[in-house]
Write a protein that holds these residues in place. Structure first.
Motif, PDB file in Angstrom:
ATOM      1  N   GLU A 444       0.825  -1.207   0.000  1.00  0.00           N
ATOM      2  CA  GLU A 444       0.000   0.000   0.000  1.00  0.00           C
ATOM      3  C   GLU A 444       0.866   1.266   0.000  1.00  0.00           C
ATOM      4  O   GLU A 444       0.516   2.256  -0.628  1.00  0.00           O
ATOM      5  CB  GLU A 444      -0.949   0.017   1.208  1.00  0.00           C
ATOM      6  N   LEU A 445       1.988   1.225   0.696  1.00  0.00           N
ATOM      7  CA  LEU A 445       2.886   2.396   0.681  1.00  0.00           C
ATOM      8  C   LEU A 445       3.430   2.612  -0.722  1.00  0.00           C
ATOM      9  O   LEU A 445       3.506   3.734  -1.219  1.00  0.00           O
ATOM     10  CB  LEU A 445       4.031   2.225   1.691  1.00  0.00           C
ATOM     11  N   ASN A 446       3.776   1.508  -1.384  1.00  0.00           N
ATOM     12  CA  ASN A 446       4.248   1.628  -2.767  1.00  0.00           C
ATOM     13  C   ASN A 446       3.156   2.169  -3.682  1.00  0.00           C
ATOM     14  O   ASN A 446       3.412   2.964  -4.585  1.00  0.00           O
ATOM     15  CB  ASN A 446       4.725   0.269  -3.288  1.00  0.00           C
ATOM     16  N   ARG A 447       1.926   1.719  -3.419  1.00  0.00           N
ATOM     17  CA  ARG A 447       0.816   2.181  -4.257  1.00  0.00           C
ATOM     18  C   ARG A 447       0.574   3.682  -4.055  1.00  0.00           C
ATOM     19  O   ARG A 447       0.317   4.399  -5.009  1.00  0.00           O
ATOM     20  CB  ARG A 447      -0.447   1.383  -3.918  1.00  0.00           C
ATOM     21  N   ALA A 448       0.692   4.146  -2.806  1.00  0.00           N
ATOM     22  CA  ALA A 448       0.517   5.575  -2.518  1.00  0.00           C
ATOM     23  C   ALA A 448       1.571   6.379  -3.277  1.00  0.00           C
ATOM     24  O   ALA A 448       1.286   7.412  -3.875  1.00  0.00           O
ATOM     25  CB  ALA A 448       0.639   5.828  -1.020  1.00  0.00           C
ATOM     26  N   LYS A 449       2.773   5.858  -3.284  1.00  0.00           N
ATOM     27  CA  LYS A 449       3.865   6.531  -4.005  1.00  0.00           C
ATOM     28  C   LYS A 449       3.570   6.566  -5.514  1.00  0.00           C
ATOM     29  O   LYS A 449       3.700   7.603  -6.172  1.00  0.00           O
ATOM     30  CB  LYS A 449       5.158   5.782  -3.717  1.00  0.00           C
ATOM     31  N   GLU A 450       3.129   5.431  -6.042  1.00  0.00           N
ATOM     32  CA  GLU A 450       2.818   5.384  -7.484  1.00  0.00           C
ATOM     33  C   GLU A 450       1.677   6.334  -7.839  1.00  0.00           C
ATOM     34  O   GLU A 450       1.616   6.861  -8.936  1.00  0.00           O
ATOM     35  CB  GLU A 450       2.460   3.954  -7.907  1.00  0.00           C
ATOM     36  N   ALA A 451       0.787   6.545  -6.857  1.00  0.00           N
ATOM     37  CA  ALA A 451      -0.320   7.469  -7.099  1.00  0.00           C
ATOM     38  C   ALA A 451       0.127   8.924  -6.931  1.00  0.00           C
ATOM     39  O   ALA A 451      -0.683   9.838  -7.032  1.00  0.00           O
ATOM     40  CB  ALA A 451      -1.469   7.155  -6.139  1.00  0.00           C
ATOM     41  N   GLY A 452       1.421   9.135  -6.638  1.00  0.00           N
ATOM     42  CA  GLY A 452       1.946  10.491  -6.614  1.00  0.00           C
ATOM     43  C   GLY A 452       2.157  11.093  -5.245  1.00  0.00           C
ATOM     44  O   GLY A 452       2.483  12.276  -5.126  1.00  0.00           O
ATOM     45  N   ALA A 453       1.991  10.319  -4.203  1.00  0.00           N
ATOM     46  CA  ALA A 453       2.229  10.874  -2.864  1.00  0.00           C
ATOM     47  C   ALA A 453       3.732  10.934  -2.584  1.00  0.00           C
ATOM     48  O   ALA A 453       4.501  10.137  -3.122  1.00  0.00           O
ATOM     49  CB  ALA A 453       1.544  10.018  -1.804  1.00  0.00           C
ATOM     50  N   ALA A 454       4.117  11.908  -1.758  1.00  0.00           N
ATOM     51  CA  ALA A 454       5.474  11.928  -1.223  1.00  0.00           C
ATOM     52  C   ALA A 454       5.398  11.195   0.099  1.00  0.00           C
ATOM     53  O   ALA A 454       4.614  11.561   0.963  1.00  0.00           O
ATOM     54  CB  ALA A 454       5.928  13.364  -1.001  1.00  0.00           C
ATOM     55  N   VAL A 455       6.202  10.142   0.224  1.00  0.00           N
ATOM     56  CA  VAL A 455       6.094   9.319   1.424  1.00  0.00           C
ATOM     57  C   VAL A 455       7.357   9.456   2.281  1.00  0.00           C
ATOM     58  O   VAL A 455       8.465   9.339   1.760  1.00  0.00           O
ATOM     59  CB  VAL A 455       5.891   7.823   1.055  1.00  0.00           C
ATOM     60  N   VAL A 456       7.159   9.763   3.554  1.00  0.00           N
ATOM     61  CA  VAL A 456       8.278   9.735   4.501  1.00  0.00           C
ATOM     62  C   VAL A 456       8.072   8.509   5.370  1.00  0.00           C
ATOM     63  O   VAL A 456       7.070   8.397   6.062  1.00  0.00           O
ATOM     64  CB  VAL A 456       8.308  11.003   5.392  1.00  0.00           C
ATOM     65  N   LEU A 457       9.019   7.584   5.271  1.00  0.00           N
ATOM     66  CA  LEU A 457       8.896   6.328   6.002  1.00  0.00           C
ATOM     67  C   LEU A 457       9.914   6.301   7.135  1.00  0.00           C
ATOM     68  O   LEU A 457      11.116   6.228   6.891  1.00  0.00           O
ATOM     69  CB  LEU A 457       9.164   5.163   5.049  1.00  0.00           C
ATOM     70  N   ILE A 458       9.415   6.418   8.366  1.00  0.00           N
ATOM     71  CA  ILE A 458      10.316   6.336   9.515  1.00  0.00           C
ATOM     72  C   ILE A 458      10.237   4.925  10.062  1.00  0.00           C
ATOM     73  O   ILE A 458       9.158   4.455  10.403  1.00  0.00           O
ATOM     74  CB  ILE A 458       9.911   7.346  10.610  1.00  0.00           C
ATOM     75  N   SER A 459      11.374   4.238  10.077  1.00  0.00           N
ATOM     76  CA  SER A 459      11.330   2.867  10.557  1.00  0.00           C
ATOM     77  C   SER A 459      12.657   2.496  11.177  1.00  0.00           C
ATOM     78  O   SER A 459      13.717   2.900  10.704  1.00  0.00           O
ATOM     79  CB  SER A 459      11.007   1.925   9.394  1.00  0.00           C
ATOM     80  N   SER A 460      12.591   1.721  12.250  1.00  0.00           N
ATOM     81  CA  SER A 460      13.847   1.270  12.850  1.00  0.00           C
ATOM     82  C   SER A 460      14.250  -0.072  12.250  1.00  0.00           C
ATOM     83  O   SER A 460      15.266  -0.642  12.618  1.00  0.00           O
ATOM     84  CB  SER A 460      13.696   1.168  14.369  1.00  0.00           C
ATOM     85  N   ASP A 461      13.430  -0.554  11.311  1.00  0.00           N
ATOM     86  CA  ASP A 461      13.693  -1.833  10.680  1.00  0.00           C
ATOM     87  C   ASP A 461      14.439  -1.578   9.360  1.00  0.00           C
ATOM     88  O   ASP A 461      13.860  -1.127   8.377  1.00  0.00           O
ATOM     89  CB  ASP A 461      12.336  -2.507  10.443  1.00  0.00           C
ATOM     90  N   LEU A 462      15.740  -1.859   9.373  1.00  0.00           N
ATOM     91  CA  LEU A 462      16.562  -1.543   8.199  1.00  0.00           C
ATOM     92  C   LEU A 462      16.103  -2.294   6.960  1.00  0.00           C
ATOM     93  O   LEU A 462      16.119  -1.767   5.849  1.00  0.00           O
ATOM     94  CB  LEU A 462      18.017  -1.906   8.458  1.00  0.00           C
ATOM     95  N   GLU A 463      15.679  -3.509   7.177  1.00  0.00           N
ATOM     96  CA  GLU A 463      15.230  -4.313   6.050  1.00  0.00           C
ATOM     97  C   GLU A 463      14.026  -3.625   5.384  1.00  0.00           C
ATOM     98  O   GLU A 463      13.922  -3.565   4.163  1.00  0.00           O
ATOM     99  CB  GLU A 463      14.866  -5.716   6.574  1.00  0.00           C
ATOM    100  N   GLU A 464      13.150  -3.064   6.209  1.00  0.00           N
ATOM    101  CA  GLU A 464      11.972  -2.354   5.691  1.00  0.00           C
ATOM    102  C   GLU A 464      12.387  -1.103   4.916  1.00  0.00           C
ATOM    103  O   GLU A 464      11.911  -0.834   3.817  1.00  0.00           O
ATOM    104  CB  GLU A 464      11.073  -1.974   6.867  1.00  0.00           C
ATOM    105  N   ILE A 465      13.323  -0.356   5.508  1.00  0.00           N
ATOM    106  CA  ILE A 465      13.812   0.868   4.864  1.00  0.00           C
ATOM    107  C   ILE A 465      14.420   0.523   3.499  1.00  0.00           C
ATOM    108  O   ILE A 465      14.116   1.145   2.485  1.00  0.00           O
ATOM    109  CB  ILE A 465      14.885   1.537   5.764  1.00  0.00           C
ATOM    110  N   LEU A 466      15.256  -0.522   3.479  1.00  0.00           N
ATOM    111  CA  LEU A 466      15.946  -0.869   2.228  1.00  0.00           C
ATOM    112  C   LEU A 466      14.986  -1.402   1.173  1.00  0.00           C
ATOM    113  O   LEU A 466      15.192  -1.209  -0.021  1.00  0.00           O
ATOM    114  CB  LEU A 466      17.043  -1.901   2.509  1.00  0.00           C
ATOM    115  N   SER A 467      13.918  -2.068   1.601  1.00  0.00           N
ATOM    116  CA  SER A 467      13.058  -2.662   0.585  1.00  0.00           C
ATOM    117  C   SER A 467      12.057  -1.656   0.012  1.00  0.00           C
ATOM    118  O   SER A 467      11.458  -1.918  -1.023  1.00  0.00           O
ATOM    119  CB  SER A 467      12.345  -3.903   1.131  1.00  0.00           C
ATOM    120  N   LEU A 468      11.892  -0.487   0.643  1.00  0.00           N
ATOM    121  CA  LEU A 468      10.880   0.454   0.136  1.00  0.00           C
ATOM    122  C   LEU A 468      11.423   1.785  -0.375  1.00  0.00           C
ATOM    123  O   LEU A 468      10.816   2.413  -1.243  1.00  0.00           O
ATOM    124  CB  LEU A 468       9.870   0.771   1.255  1.00  0.00           C
TER     125      LEU A 468
END
Ligand SMILES: Nc1ncnc2c1ncn2[C@@H]1O[C@H](COP(=O)(O)OP(=O)(O)OP(=O)(O)O)[C@@H](O)[C@H]1O
Ligand SMILES: [Mg+2]
Length: 505
Positions: A444-468
């Motif tokens: 869903e975060l990827n879909r929001a981005k594809e729909a033109g949103a600017a997404v700020v993703l704060i996460s302590s999970d490096l794997e999550e940060i790297l994959s998105l």
């Protein structure tokens, strides 16, 4: 073989329309760390609340130290040496740490509360297990990590020998989690027995003697920690193969939607004060903000969302300066916010699921027409989100207070993403969510981005940060220590920036 301390058999517990636990089975041996895992809504918290005397099961037996009961009261459970640290903290915010710990168990001397005796006992546990707390601070002033330490001391103070921890690491920094594991191991050495609930399979594998898997309220399997693997556990939990990971969707970068310019913000702690943070995010990209929790990420999110004062600097949203505006106004200027703490800020627990899902869209068409609510449309809207996010149980009229932890998180994410705002600020969006739902939320975060949103993703999970992320900013001690393109980032490079290495920008 060790002594069996607890044996729960044939446990059934229903809530209106939901069989939360069916034929539940759980045993705990003396001196073991036993993990309880399963998808969101699998019945883990319910089973443990039955053990702690908070719910009365319709069927089944609970044997504790050889004595069999059909149900327990909290007082009995505490008397039997059972302590529980809940998934959602249960401390009284307006009271001090000390008052919370001794609540209901106040030591008295000459009719008055013996504060000195209480303090000594608290300090004893704090020292014995490295549980640092500030006894005189009000709970509303302390961090989530400290609140958890307070909860643990509270159970020890009441004489717990059997400790149930419901997703304790979901709110901890990796360092704090590591500390907690040391504490748990030394408690185990000291003969205490521990039930550990978590969605993080690596943690579960690292710490458990045994692991019990639940699915749909039922006992699926109990396996030895040393003879299983993450893929096997995932399969047992979900009932199918699960694939995690995936690589970033290419960005189509548009105009700058959010810029943060030399922002200074007061912090919970010295390390988390923001000291001149600057970055910008374009439409159609995901900017990941990595870092060890407690280095200013929470303060940054709150400052952008208007929940914490900005001392100096500017936050520009869609060309408008919004720093220090009320949160509502900032939302009107195009910000969606998935807050870190779903219960305090994310969810109205007194309302039902459809009201929570529609909370941001109530005043707009098609949900309202000239100020009149169209409940049919609200239901339809909520129903759609429940289906696409697999929120369980799938009922629009269920009170939000009855949702399991992970499903509550999905409600907040679904509501915020579905607004289709220009900027989506997502703090720890997959915290407490099971592996299947992590997949959904990331999509869903990827879909929001594809729909033109600017997404700020704060996460302590490096794997999550790297994959998105398309770009990754790293925070350390209230500053951004580097911004790297995702294509050039790896764990090692980010890890260096996260500990203050590299160049300050
Ligand atoms: N107080 C309640 N009222 C109504 N339904 C409830 C209540 N507590 C739990 N449920 C329902 O019982 C089921 C099991 O919930 P439980 O909280 O035990 O799940 P869980 O395994 O702890 O999930 P999570 O990983 O999301 O915390 C869910 O469907 C939940 O919605
Ligand atoms: Mg739970």
């Amino acid at each position: 073989m060790s002594r069996i301390l607890i044996e729960m058999k044939g446990i059934c517990k229903e809530f209106p329309g939901v069989k939360a636990v069916q034929d539940g089975l759980f045993t705990l041996e003396e001196g073991e760390i036993h993990s309880l895992i399963g998808e969101n809504g699998a019945g883990k918290s319910t089973l443990m609340k039955i053990l702690y005397g908070m719910y009365v099961p319709e069927e089944g037996s609970i044997a504790v130290k050889g004595q069999t009961y059909s149900s327990l009261t909290p007082k009995q459970a505490i008397g039997l040496g059972i302590g529980m640290v809940h998934q959602e903290f249960m401390l009284v915010r307006e009271m001090t740490v000390l008052e919370n710990i001794i609540l209901g168990f106040e030591p008295r001397k000459g009719g008055r509360i013996d504060r000195k005796a209480a303090l000594e006992k608290i300090e004893y546990y704090a020292d014995a297990y490295g549980l640092r707390v500030h006894p005189d601070k009000k709970v509303e002033e302390i961090s989530v990590g400290e609140a958890q330490r307070v909860e643990i001391i509270k159970t020890l103070y009441r004489g717990a020998e059997i400790l149930v921890l419901d997703e304790p690491t979901a709110v901890l920094t990796p360092q704090e989690a590591e500390q907690l594991f040391c504490i748990l191991r030394s408690m185990k050495e000291g003969g205490k027995s521990i039930v550990f609930i978590s969605h993080k399979l690596q943690e579960v594998l690292a710490i458990s003697d045994r692991i019990t898997v639940m699915r749909g309220g039922k006992h699926i399997a109990t396996v030895a920690g040393s003879s299983t693997s993450a893929p096997e556990l995932a399969r047992l939990m979900v009932g199918r193969e699960v694939f995690l990971g995936g690589s970033p969707v290419p960005a189509a970068k548009g105009d700058v939607a959010l810029s943060v310019e030399s922002v200074f913000v007061p912090g919970e702690k010295e390390l988390s004060k923001l000291r001149g943070v600057s970055f910008s995010v374009r439409k159609g990209e995901i900017l990941g903000i990595a870092g060890v929790n407690g280095n200013g990420q929470s303060e940054l999110a709150e400052a952008i969302a208007g929940l914490r004062p900005v001392q100096r600097g500017r936050v520009v949203l869609g060309g408008v300066e919004v720093q220090n505006l009320p949160p509502r106004r900032i939302r009107e200027h195009g910000l969606s916010h998935i807050p870190e703490d779903r219960n305090q800020r994310g969810l109205d627990r007194l309302s039902d699921v459809k009201e929570n899902l529609a909370a941001c869209s109530f005043t707009e068409a098609p949900l309202s027409h000239f100020g009149v609510m169209r409940w049919g449309k609200v239901r339809e809207f909520a129903d759609g989100l429940i289906r696409s996010y697999d929120i369980r149980p799938a009922g629009v009229d269920i009170p939000a207070s009855g949702l399991s932890g992970g499903n509550a998180q999905k409600v907040v994410v679904a509501r915020e993403v579905s607004r289709g705002a220009d900027v989506l600020l997502a703090s720890q969006p997959t915290r407490g969510v099971d592996i299947g739902s992590i997949e959904t939320i990331r999509n869903e975060l990827n879909r929001a981005k594809e729909a033109g949103a600017a997404v700020v993703l704060i996460s302590s999970d490096l794997e999550e940060i790297l994959s998105l992320s398309d770009r990754i900013a790293v925070m350390f001690e209230g500053r951004i220590t580097g911004v790297v393109d995702a294509s050039e980032a790896d764990e090692e490079k980010l890890g260096l920036l996260m500990t203050g290495g590299g160049t300050h920008v």
